[in-house]
Write an enzyme that holds these catalytic residues in place. Structure first.
Site, PDB file in Angstrom:
ATOM      1  N   ILE A 169      -8.479   9.987 -33.859  1.00  0.00           N
ATOM      2  CA  ILE A 169      -9.019  10.923 -32.872  1.00  0.00           C
ATOM      3  C   ILE A 169      -7.997  10.986 -31.744  1.00  0.00           C
ATOM      4  O   ILE A 169      -7.465   9.965 -31.314  1.00  0.00           O
ATOM      5  CB  ILE A 169     -10.419  10.495 -32.360  1.00  0.00           C
ATOM      6  CG1 ILE A 169     -11.018  11.562 -31.436  1.00  0.00           C
ATOM      7  CG2 ILE A 169     -10.388   9.124 -31.729  1.00  0.00           C
ATOM      8  CD1 ILE A 169     -12.499  11.356 -31.121  1.00  0.00           C
ATOM      9  N   GLU A 196     -11.241   1.417 -35.786  1.00  0.00           N
ATOM     10  CA  GLU A 196     -10.306   0.441 -35.242  1.00  0.00           C
ATOM     11  C   GLU A 196      -9.660   1.082 -34.025  1.00  0.00           C
ATOM     12  O   GLU A 196      -9.387   2.276 -34.035  1.00  0.00           O
ATOM     13  CB  GLU A 196      -9.206   0.069 -36.250  1.00  0.00           C
ATOM     14  CG  GLU A 196      -9.658  -0.766 -37.419  1.00  0.00           C
ATOM     15  CD  GLU A 196     -10.154   0.070 -38.590  1.00  0.00           C
ATOM     16  OE1 GLU A 196     -10.778  -0.489 -39.492  1.00  0.00           O
ATOM     17  OE2 GLU A 196      -9.939   1.303 -38.599  1.00  0.00           O
ATOM     18  N   ASN A 237      -5.757  -0.504 -25.808  1.00  0.00           N
ATOM     19  CA  ASN A 237      -6.171   0.853 -25.434  1.00  0.00           C
ATOM     20  C   ASN A 237      -7.487   0.795 -24.654  1.00  0.00           C
ATOM     21  O   ASN A 237      -8.560   1.109 -25.158  1.00  0.00           O
ATOM     22  CB  ASN A 237      -6.302   1.733 -26.681  1.00  0.00           C
ATOM     23  CG  ASN A 237      -6.471   3.193 -26.341  1.00  0.00           C
ATOM     24  OD1 ASN A 237      -6.819   3.560 -25.217  1.00  0.00           O
ATOM     25  ND2 ASN A 237      -6.237   4.045 -27.323  1.00  0.00           N
ATOM     26  N   TYR A 295     -15.663   4.136 -26.105  1.00  0.00           N
ATOM     27  CA  TYR A 295     -16.486   3.696 -27.233  1.00  0.00           C
ATOM     28  C   TYR A 295     -17.641   2.812 -26.760  1.00  0.00           C
ATOM     29  O   TYR A 295     -18.775   2.957 -27.230  1.00  0.00           O
ATOM     30  CB  TYR A 295     -15.631   2.965 -28.271  1.00  0.00           C
ATOM     31  CG  TYR A 295     -14.562   3.829 -28.893  1.00  0.00           C
ATOM     32  CD1 TYR A 295     -14.806   5.148 -29.255  1.00  0.00           C
ATOM     33  CD2 TYR A 295     -13.282   3.337 -29.113  1.00  0.00           C
ATOM     34  CE1 TYR A 295     -13.819   5.945 -29.817  1.00  0.00           C
ATOM     35  CE2 TYR A 295     -12.291   4.130 -29.681  1.00  0.00           C
ATOM     36  CZ  TYR A 295     -12.570   5.425 -30.025  1.00  0.00           C
ATOM     37  OH  TYR A 295     -11.593   6.217 -30.579  1.00  0.00           O
TER      38      TYR A 295
END
Length: 161
Positions: free
Chosen positions: A82, A116, A121, A128
């Site tokens: 993404i 993953e 990051n 998330y």
């Protein structure tokens, strides 16, 4: 190539999420190369145009602002990639795309979504977590990095069938 002024005006409410097509690949590859130190090749993207994958584009007018690639395996969806254009990051586009693919996976009978993410990051991990994902494990040395390899955090979200 999109106009930079357009990217300054993009708002998440002005967006359309639609299936990605092979014709989108030049824009996808441009975003991919800007977004990742170790980008996917065109061949990898082309290999994902199969029945067991869902590829999504998020667009502002005719311009591609981001994309996602999800693999469906039995009753689990696996978010493989993404990315949003660097000039539109932080405007809610990635969140809208993520919510769309979660909704689509749920409608198609998937029980959970796995992914993953690079351990470094922090922006993606924060997104998330806010969206309800929880870490379920780690993959040591999963990603290539300038100084060798980097761990991945494995995260999952139940889709509440």
């Amino acid at each position: 190539m999109p106009c930079p002024d357009l990217y300054r005006r993009v708002m998440a409410t002005d967006l359309l999420v639609r299936p990605l097509s092979p014709a989108d690949l030049p824009s996808v590859l441009d975003i991919e190369r800007q977004g990742y130190s170790y980008p996917w090749s065109e061949a990898v993207f082309l290999d994902c145009f199969k029945d067991s994958y869902r590829l999504w584009a998020v667009c502002h007018g005719e311009f591609l602002a981001g994309y996602a690639v999800v693999a469906y395996m039995v009753d689990e969806a696996h978010l493989l990639n993404i990315c949003t254009h660097p000039q539109v990051r932080g405007k809610g586009i990635g969140r809208q795309l993520l919510r769309h693919l979660l909704s689509a996976a749920s409608r198609e009978g998937m029980s959970k979504l796995l992914l993953e993410v690079r351990a470094s990051n922090e922006a993606a991990i924060g997104l998330y977590e806010v969206e309800g994902f929880r870490e379920i494990g780690r993959r040591p040395g999963y990603y290539p990095a300038a100084s060798g390899r980097e761990d991945a955090r494995v995260m999952a979200l139940g889709l509440g069938r």
